[in-house]
Write an enzyme that holds these catalytic residues in place. Structure first.
Site, PDB file in Angstrom:
ATOM      1  N   GLU A   1       0.793  -1.051   0.022  1.00 56.90           N
ATOM      2  CA  GLU A   1      -0.042  -0.153   0.150  1.00 56.90           C
ATOM      3  C   GLU A   1       0.909   1.460  -0.164  1.00 56.90           C
ATOM      4  O   GLU A   1       0.491   2.291  -0.553  1.00 56.90           O
ATOM      5  CB  GLU A   1      -0.988   0.072   1.261  1.00 56.90           C
ATOM      6  CG  GLU A   1      -2.021  -1.105   0.880  1.00 56.90           C
ATOM      7  CD  GLU A   1      -3.118  -0.539  -0.078  1.00 56.90           C
ATOM      8  OE1 GLU A   1      -3.158   0.557  -0.416  1.00 56.90           O
ATOM      9  OE2 GLU A   1      -3.715  -1.684  -0.668  1.00 56.90           O
TER      10      GLU A   1
ATOM     11  N   THR B   1       2.595   5.484  -7.414  1.00 60.02           N
ATOM     12  CA  THR B   1       3.213   4.485  -8.081  1.00 60.02           C
ATOM     13  C   THR B   1       2.312   3.502  -8.935  1.00 60.02           C
ATOM     14  O   THR B   1       1.487   3.170  -8.182  1.00 60.02           O
ATOM     15  CB  THR B   1       4.148   4.198  -7.432  1.00 60.02           C
ATOM     16  OG1 THR B   1       4.984   5.066  -6.576  1.00 60.02           O
ATOM     17  CG2 THR B   1       5.302   3.511  -8.294  1.00 60.02           C
TER      18      THR B   1
ATOM     19  N   TYR C   1      -6.697   6.412   4.600  1.00 61.90           N
ATOM     20  CA  TYR C   1      -6.934   5.612   3.338  1.00 61.90           C
ATOM     21  C   TYR C   1      -5.961   3.949   3.790  1.00 61.90           C
ATOM     22  O   TYR C   1      -6.620   3.176   3.596  1.00 61.90           O
ATOM     23  CB  TYR C   1      -6.418   6.301   2.125  1.00 61.90           C
ATOM     24  CG  TYR C   1      -5.981   5.240   1.037  1.00 61.90           C
ATOM     25  CD1 TYR C   1      -7.098   4.396   0.293  1.00 61.90           C
ATOM     26  CD2 TYR C   1      -4.869   4.480   0.938  1.00 61.90           C
ATOM     27  CE1 TYR C   1      -7.052   3.523  -0.763  1.00 61.90           C
ATOM     28  CE2 TYR C   1      -4.583   3.461   0.099  1.00 61.90           C
ATOM     29  CZ  TYR C   1      -5.713   3.074  -0.805  1.00 61.90           C
ATOM     30  OH  TYR C   1      -5.445   2.027  -1.585  1.00 61.90           O
TER      31      TYR C   1
ATOM     32  N   ASP D   1      -9.356   6.773  -2.143  1.00 66.85           N
ATOM     33  CA  ASP D   1      -8.080   7.359  -2.834  1.00 66.85           C
ATOM     34  C   ASP D   1      -8.818   7.942  -4.172  1.00 66.85           C
ATOM     35  O   ASP D   1      -9.886   7.883  -4.501  1.00 66.85           O
ATOM     36  CB  ASP D   1      -7.220   6.294  -3.005  1.00 66.85           C
ATOM     37  CG  ASP D   1      -7.586   5.269  -4.012  1.00 66.85           C
ATOM     38  OD1 ASP D   1      -8.820   5.155  -4.334  1.00 66.85           O
ATOM     39  OD2 ASP D   1      -6.488   4.481  -4.301  1.00 66.85           O
TER      40      ASP D   1
END
Ligand code: SF4
Length: 357
Positions: A41, A47, A124, A142
């Protein structure tokens, strides 16, 4: 904005079924180890999945446990992260591992508030870890999930604005709580993963593939033929162009590099001495002079273009000579094999590859 229980339940069932049949095979999906899920995560923030896969596999081979991460040298963890960028992530990852070892007997906590209290873990990430590793009905929100939810329910306004953001969190929570009652194994984590996966594969920022979307019959934006109108994010910050000179300074087989100071961008990583270029034809010579160098050649030997957040940077690389003692902080003269062991930010890693090719 508030879906009825029937519609919400149908969405949850459709997402769980779709995820079951269509989820990508990703290495961190084969584990329930909270440490491995946590590392994935953190790596996945900012990325792409395809970039993260080899990094995650190598990381888990080299630092397979929280204890191994907690006691690894900072140089080693930076080297394992080299190229992923946003290096504060890896420093926080190690700090959090040290906290888990010191305060939780080296066992990753399963209580949401304890997870949230760890360095580098926000709402998150705590939600993702608790739902995927421990099957708790903790929501996630997100960029992918925001896109899916704002389209699915045609939610107008800036989704980062506090009021709308909190409504989106409530909606995400409602869905994951419903999933928890769906009677399927590990359904809290799977529902969250299905929202992320849908945003990554089908409900993409441009040209969403509505025809193949498992929740298309419930989607308000699709019904209005307005998928592209959501989410209504504010305009991006304008990009800023910067020109920087980097210098290759040799002493026999050794080259001068320096370590970036703690606390700033790319802290603790290594780089070739560099300085911002001003205007005019003499700017490279002036930049070299500020570091105690003189240019060996007036033309750059290569140019490297890269971006950091909204900065578009052109790095012009020059051969230079040191005039006496160079004015660089933490400068070290190192050979090529020694340089290869250090972690460089991407642009300077490319410079090193140019130098050693
Ligand atoms: Fe996104 Fe289209 Fe699916 Fe709606 S139908 S959630 S816009 S992919």
């Amino acid at each position: 904005m508030k879906p009825g229980p029937g519609k919400a339940r149908s969405i949850v069932v459709a997402l769980l079924d779709w995820f079951q049949s269509s989820a990508r095979e990703l290495p961190w999906r084969r584990t329930r180890d909270p440490y491995g899920i946590w590392v994935s995560e953190i790596m996945l923030q900012q990325t792409q999945v395809a970039t993260v896969v080899p990094y995650w596999e190598r990381w888990m081979r080299e630092l397979p446990t929280i204890q191994a991460l907690a006691k690894a040298s900072p140089a080693r963890v930076h080297k394992l992260w080299e190229g992923l960028g946003y290096y504060s992530r890896v420093r926080n990852l190690q700090k959090a591992a040290q906290t888990v070892v010191a305060s939780h007997d080296a066992k990753f906590p399963s209580e949401f508030q304890q997870v949230l209290a760890l360095p580098g873990i926000g709402r998150y990430t705590a939600g993702a870890i608790c739902s995927i590793a421990f099957n708790q009905p903790t929501p996630i929100l997100d960029g992918n999930v925001i896109r899916v939810l704002t389209r699915l329910f045609a939610i107008p306004g800036n989704p980062r604005a506090p009021e709308i953001n909190s409504q989106l969190w409530s909606l995400a929570e409602k869905l994951v709580r419903l999933a928890a009652t769906a009677g399927k194994p590990r359904s809290s984590g799977k529902l969250n993963e299905s929202l992320m996966e849908l945003g990554a594969l089908i409900c993409t920022p441009r040209d969403p593939d509505c025809v193949h979307c498992p929740v298309r019959i419930h989607c308000s934006a699709r019904r209005q033929d307005r998928a592209a109108a959501f989410p209504q994010l504010p305009r991006r910050r304008k990009s800023v162009q910067r020109r920087v000179a980097a210098f290759i300074v040799r002493d026999g087989s050794r080259v001068l590099v320096r370590q970036r100071p703690a606390g700033g961008v790319n802290a603790q990583l290594w780089e070739f001495p560099n300085a911002e270029l001003g205007a005019g034809p003499e700017s490279a010579a002036r930049a070299a002079g500020t570091l105690g160098f003189t240019l060996a050649e007036s033309d750059p030997v290569c140019t490297i273009r890269h971006s950091i957040t909204h900065h578009r940077i052109t790095l012009q690389v020059y051969h230079a000579r040191a005039l006496g003692r160079p004015k660089t902080n933490d400068g070290q003269w190192l050979t090529a094999p020694e340089l290869q062991k250090l972690a460089f930010p991407s642009a300077h890693r490319r410079l090193l590859e140019f130098l050693t090719s």
